[in-house]
Design an enzyme around this catalytic site. Structure first.
Site, PDB file in Angstrom:
ATOM      1  N   LYS A  13      97.884 -59.251 -56.965  1.00 17.26           N
ATOM      2  CA  LYS A  13      99.188 -60.015 -57.228  1.00 17.26           C
ATOM      3  C   LYS A  13     100.011 -59.617 -55.840  1.00 17.26           C
ATOM      4  O   LYS A  13     100.233 -60.987 -55.489  1.00 17.26           O
ATOM      5  CB  LYS A  13      99.841 -59.713 -58.473  1.00 17.26           C
ATOM      6  CG  LYS A  13      99.409 -59.767 -59.587  1.00 17.26           C
ATOM      7  CD  LYS A  13     100.284 -59.638 -60.932  1.00 17.26           C
ATOM      8  CE  LYS A  13     100.844 -58.044 -60.994  1.00 17.26           C
ATOM      9  NZ  LYS A  13      99.804 -57.373 -61.419  1.00 17.26           N
ATOM     10  N   ARG A  88     105.950 -59.926 -67.917  1.00 19.80           N
ATOM     11  CA  ARG A  88     104.976 -58.998 -68.430  1.00 19.80           C
ATOM     12  C   ARG A  88     104.668 -58.939 -69.560  1.00 19.80           C
ATOM     13  O   ARG A  88     103.944 -58.276 -70.343  1.00 19.80           O
ATOM     14  CB  ARG A  88     105.010 -57.722 -67.762  1.00 19.80           C
ATOM     15  CG  ARG A  88     104.054 -57.400 -66.542  1.00 19.80           C
ATOM     16  CD  ARG A  88     104.546 -55.944 -65.947  1.00 19.80           C
ATOM     17  NE  ARG A  88     103.623 -55.306 -65.266  1.00 19.80           N
ATOM     18  CZ  ARG A  88     103.719 -54.977 -64.052  1.00 19.80           C
ATOM     19  NH1 ARG A  88     104.296 -55.658 -63.520  1.00 19.80           N
ATOM     20  NH2 ARG A  88     102.797 -54.160 -63.460  1.00 19.80           N
ATOM     21  N   ARG A 123      93.780 -47.646 -53.293  1.00 22.28           N
ATOM     22  CA  ARG A 123      94.962 -48.381 -52.791  1.00 22.28           C
ATOM     23  C   ARG A 123      96.002 -47.470 -52.321  1.00 22.28           C
ATOM     24  O   ARG A 123      96.372 -46.377 -52.642  1.00 22.28           O
ATOM     25  CB  ARG A 123      95.726 -49.068 -54.080  1.00 22.28           C
ATOM     26  CG  ARG A 123      96.810 -49.641 -53.888  1.00 22.28           C
ATOM     27  CD  ARG A 123      97.171 -50.923 -54.881  1.00 22.28           C
ATOM     28  NE  ARG A 123      97.968 -50.479 -55.964  1.00 22.28           N
ATOM     29  CZ  ARG A 123      98.615 -51.255 -56.957  1.00 22.28           C
ATOM     30  NH1 ARG A 123      98.597 -52.604 -56.523  1.00 22.28           N
ATOM     31  NH2 ARG A 123      99.157 -50.869 -57.891  1.00 22.28           N
ATOM     32  N   ARG A 156     100.177 -44.148 -54.952  1.00 27.17           N
ATOM     33  CA  ARG A 156     101.371 -44.174 -56.023  1.00 27.17           C
ATOM     34  C   ARG A 156     100.854 -43.097 -57.215  1.00 27.17           C
ATOM     35  O   ARG A 156      99.746 -43.410 -57.506  1.00 27.17           O
ATOM     36  CB  ARG A 156     101.545 -45.406 -56.490  1.00 27.17           C
ATOM     37  CG  ARG A 156     102.442 -46.244 -55.744  1.00 27.17           C
ATOM     38  CD  ARG A 156     102.491 -47.852 -55.965  1.00 27.17           C
ATOM     39  NE  ARG A 156     102.323 -48.371 -57.538  1.00 27.17           N
ATOM     40  CZ  ARG A 156     102.440 -49.562 -57.630  1.00 27.17           C
ATOM     41  NH1 ARG A 156     102.559 -50.427 -56.982  1.00 27.17           N
ATOM     42  NH2 ARG A 156     102.427 -49.782 -59.051  1.00 27.17           N
ATOM     43  N   ARG A 167      97.658 -48.195 -67.964  1.00 24.42           N
ATOM     44  CA  ARG A 167      98.299 -49.473 -67.606  1.00 24.42           C
ATOM     45  C   ARG A 167      97.418 -50.713 -67.854  1.00 24.42           C
ATOM     46  O   ARG A 167      97.923 -51.890 -68.185  1.00 24.42           O
ATOM     47  CB  ARG A 167      98.484 -49.517 -66.034  1.00 24.42           C
ATOM     48  CG  ARG A 167      99.505 -48.603 -65.554  1.00 24.42           C
ATOM     49  CD  ARG A 167      99.587 -48.223 -64.344  1.00 24.42           C
ATOM     50  NE  ARG A 167     100.175 -49.478 -63.500  1.00 24.42           N
ATOM     51  CZ  ARG A 167     100.126 -49.627 -62.061  1.00 24.42           C
ATOM     52  NH1 ARG A 167      99.394 -48.834 -61.421  1.00 24.42           N
ATOM     53  NH2 ARG A 167     100.576 -50.677 -61.670  1.00 24.42           N
TER      54      ARG A 167
END
Ligand code: AMP
Length: 210
Positions: A13, A88, A123, A156, A167
């Site tokens: 996103k 969300r 990531r 992260r 998640r």
């Protein structure tokens, strides 16, 4: 143009939102980045959000709704914006409708859970400006350094495998129902986000211009 990017964590996103914003010259509004900023500056809201974020849970609706309401009232949002990571939940989407915000299109990026888990391990984000990279698919020019600001790239906490699984569960339970919500409003455009970044960007721009 007022756009929403929907998708699982790690679906791309943020990267797609940035490409579209550069193309249309409108700001990207990432609630995740705004919450991380608040946390870094030690604000009360940031500290409150930390435990939710670290465990992979969503921050309470009223907190994020307040953040978005203030942000989209800023002058740079007058010609449109891309919402990345908001709404969300159904109550967040209803709050946006109740603010009188007329969303033009909702882009849903589709990526399988398996692929998400693989992607998340690679990531990295810039600890200074929040820009997002991937060790394989979107590496920085200089190892561990941000192309944009030279900041250090870090993983992260909420990108660690166990948190990613939590998640994804939250995404399927609370966020995915938004596809039906926006489909009923005739605003949903689905984009295959499985392939590489450039291919997805092409499809995303087509969905916006179709
Ligand atoms: P992101 O960078 O968009 O993946 O967001 C990171 C984390 O920030 C999420 O896992 C949530 O804890 C929190 N967050 C970001 N946006 C929202 C939202 N719209 N509603 C609730 N929590 C959010």
């Amino acid at each position: 143009m007022k756009l929403i990017f929907l998708g699982a964590p790690g679906a791309g996103k943020g990267t797609q939102a940035e490409a579209v914003c550069a193309h249309l010259n409108i700001p990207a509004i990432s609630t995740g980045n705004m919450i991380r900023e608040a946390l870094k500056s030690g604000t009360e809201m940031g500290l409150k959000a930390k435990s939710y974020m670290d465990s992979g849970a969503l921050v309470p609706d009223e907190v994020v709704i307040g953040i978005v309401k203030d942000r989209i009232a800023q002058p740079d949002c007058a010609n449109g914006f891309v919402l990345d990571g908001f709404p969300r939940t159904i109550p967040q989407a209803e709050a946006l409708d109740n603010m009188g915000v007329k969303i033009d299109r909702v882009i849903a990026l589709e990526v399988s859970d398996d692929k998400i888990v693989k992607r998340m391990s690679g990531r990295r984000v810039c600890e200074s400006c929040g820009a997002s990279y991937h060790l394989l698919y979107n590496p920085p020019k200089v190892e561990e350094k941000c192309d944009k600001c030279g900041g250090t790239l870090v993983q992260r906490k909420d990108d660690l495998p166990e948190t990613v699984k939590a998640r994804l569960k939250v995404y399927h339970e609370q966020t995915e129902p938004l596809k039906g919500y926006y489909k009923r409003q005739g605003k949903l455009y689905t984009v295959d986000g499985q392939e590489d970044v450039a291919d997805t960007t092409k499809l995303t721009l087509q969905a916006i211009e179709a």
